[in-house]
Design an enzyme around this catalytic site. Structure first.
Site, PDB file in Angstrom:
ATOM      1  N   GLY A   1      32.274 -65.061 -71.616  1.00 37.37           N
ATOM      2  CA  GLY A   1      32.002 -63.679 -71.218  1.00 37.37           C
ATOM      3  C   GLY A   1      33.250 -62.879 -70.877  1.00 37.37           C
ATOM      4  O   GLY A   1      33.154 -61.783 -70.329  1.00 37.37           O
TER       5      GLY A   1
ATOM      6  N   GLU B   1      27.486 -71.417 -65.909  1.00 39.92           N
ATOM      7  CA  GLU B   1      26.874 -70.488 -64.938  1.00 39.92           C
ATOM      8  C   GLU B   1      25.914 -71.239 -64.013  1.00 39.92           C
ATOM      9  O   GLU B   1      25.775 -70.893 -62.839  1.00 39.92           O
ATOM     10  CB  GLU B   1      26.176 -69.343 -65.691  1.00 39.92           C
TER      11      GLU B   1
ATOM     12  N   ASN C   1      22.628 -68.010 -76.715  1.00 40.06           N
ATOM     13  CA  ASN C   1      22.146 -68.049 -75.333  1.00 40.06           C
ATOM     14  C   ASN C   1      21.935 -66.613 -74.861  1.00 40.06           C
ATOM     15  O   ASN C   1      22.900 -65.900 -74.601  1.00 40.06           O
ATOM     16  CB  ASN C   1      23.201 -68.773 -74.474  1.00 40.06           C
TER      17      ASN C   1
ATOM     18  N   LYS D   1      20.736 -65.623 -72.116  1.00 37.31           N
ATOM     19  CA  LYS D   1      20.914 -65.523 -70.647  1.00 37.31           C
ATOM     20  C   LYS D   1      19.804 -64.657 -70.033  1.00 37.31           C
ATOM     21  O   LYS D   1      18.691 -64.644 -70.558  1.00 37.31           O
ATOM     22  CB  LYS D   1      22.311 -64.981 -70.314  1.00 37.31           C
TER      23      LYS D   1
ATOM     24  N   GLU E   1      32.781 -75.450 -73.686  1.00 34.10           N
ATOM     25  CA  GLU E   1      32.857 -74.046 -73.308  1.00 34.10           C
ATOM     26  C   GLU E   1      33.894 -73.875 -72.192  1.00 34.10           C
ATOM     27  O   GLU E   1      33.557 -74.024 -71.003  1.00 34.10           O
ATOM     28  CB  GLU E   1      31.496 -73.558 -72.819  1.00 34.10           C
TER      29      GLU E   1
ATOM     30  N   SER F   1      33.186 -66.494 -75.803  1.00 36.73           N
ATOM     31  CA  SER F   1      33.610 -65.268 -76.502  1.00 36.73           C
ATOM     32  C   SER F   1      33.774 -65.471 -78.009  1.00 36.73           C
ATOM     33  O   SER F   1      34.639 -64.853 -78.625  1.00 36.73           O
ATOM     34  CB  SER F   1      34.889 -64.703 -75.879  1.00 36.73           C
TER      35      SER F   1
ATOM     36  N   HIS G   1      25.290 -75.723 -68.314  1.00 34.85           N
ATOM     37  CA  HIS G   1      26.023 -74.471 -68.581  1.00 34.85           C
ATOM     38  C   HIS G   1      26.860 -74.107 -67.354  1.00 34.85           C
ATOM     39  O   HIS G   1      26.420 -74.286 -66.214  1.00 34.85           O
ATOM     40  CB  HIS G   1      25.038 -73.341 -68.917  1.00 34.85           C
TER      41      HIS G   1
HETATM   42  C1  PEP Z   1      27.760 -68.802 -73.140  1.00 35.95           C
HETATM   43  O1  PEP Z   1      27.189 -68.249 -72.228  1.00 35.95           O
HETATM   44  O2  PEP Z   1      27.459 -69.968 -73.442  1.00 35.95           O
HETATM   45  C2  PEP Z   1      28.788 -68.065 -73.873  1.00 35.95           C
HETATM   46  C3  PEP Z   1      29.538 -68.720 -74.728  1.00 35.95           C
HETATM   47  O3  PEP Z   1      28.921 -66.720 -73.602  1.00 35.95           O
HETATM   48  P1  PEP Z   1      29.875 -65.653 -74.351  1.00 35.95           P
HETATM   49  O4  PEP Z   1      29.744 -65.929 -75.824  1.00 35.95           O
HETATM   50  O5  PEP Z   1      29.350 -64.325 -73.962  1.00 35.95           O
HETATM   51  O6  PEP Z   1      31.262 -65.922 -73.891  1.00 35.95           O
END
Ligand code: PEP
Length: 252
Positions: free
Chosen positions: A175, A99, A10, A12, A169, A215, A97
């Protein structure tokens, strides 16, 4: 058990056109040897056509959109419809997601409509869900995830479920540099499979691919992907570095 192994990136709201072109060109070359693993990238809307064009001859590497509108078409300034995505050969769309849920206040009802639009336009869905830190601390994480899955997926049939990958997630891991331990990921993924079994069937539960996101990086992917119910990863930050993304793919 014959579930697909999947690594999705992703991007973003990152990259400009030149960076997106460089990233996809490098990834195409460096991931060639991993043909048994499905690779998916989610660039910003503006670069989607460039990326899908670049991937047109690939058989295990696809592009998806980070979002789609719940509306069909018309006076919705700033929105991008599922039909538009399909017309630029986009194959996947991310729905739910954290966000989008947090910053853009997307509700379960909207997520259902978005998935319906995706299906009507032959897009596959990666449906994201996960608990926030307070919910984990107060041991409500299983209840939260169950509700997130039921509220949305109950509106679909077992046949529809074939076109969905799930992405667990935990919001506290996205993040933040803090990853779920392999034990935490496995425990939740096994639970998610149980919930899918209750909503649909054991067969659906066994067949659905469940990705871990939060992460995940070149250092921890191997341990996470070794878990029996983890079928791959949804990668944010580390998907922007071709080297790291490639190492994550090589972790299977
Ligand atoms: C995500 O945005 O789906 C994600 C897992 O981000 P990150 O790997 O940066 O934690």
């Amino acid at each position: 058990m014959n579930r697909k192994k999947i690594v999705a990136g992703n991007w973003k709201m990152n990259t400009n056109l030149n960076e997106a072109v460089d990233l996809i060109n490098t990834l195409k070359t460096t991931t060639k040897q991993f043909s048994a693993i499905e690779k998916i990238v989610f660039p910003p809307f503006t670069f989607l056509k460039t990326v899908t064009d670049s991937l047109q001859n690939e058989t295990s590497f696809f592009a998806g959109a980070q979002n789609c509108s719940e509306y069909v078409k018309g006076a919705y300034t700033g929105e991008v419809s599922a039909e538009m995505l399909s017309s630029v050969k986009c194959k996947f769309v991310l729905v739910g997601h954290s966000e989008r849920r947090t910053y853009f206040k997307e509700t379960d009802e909207q997520l259902v409509l978005k998935i319906q639009q995706a299906f009507k336009n032959n897009l596959q869905v990666i449906f994201c869900f996960g608990e926030v830190l307070e919910e984990r601390k107060s041991e409500k994480h299983f209840d939260t995830v169950k509700k997130q899955l039921e509220n949305v997926l109950k509106n679909f049939s077992e046949k529809d479920i074939d076109k969905i990958y799930l992405a667990y997630e935990p919001v506290w891991a996205i993040g933040t540099g803090e990853t779920a331990t392999p034990q935490q990921a496995q425990e939740m993924h096994a639970y998610v499979r149980k919930v899918i079994g209750e909503i649909f069937s054991n067969k659906a539960a066994e067949n659905i691919s469940i990705l871990y996101g939060g992460s995940c990086n070149a250092q921890n992917a191997k341990e996470l992907f070794a878990c029996a119910d983890v079928d791959g990863g949804l990668i944010g930050g580390a998907s922007l570095k071709a080297d790291d993304f490639c190492k994550i793919i090589a972790s299977f």
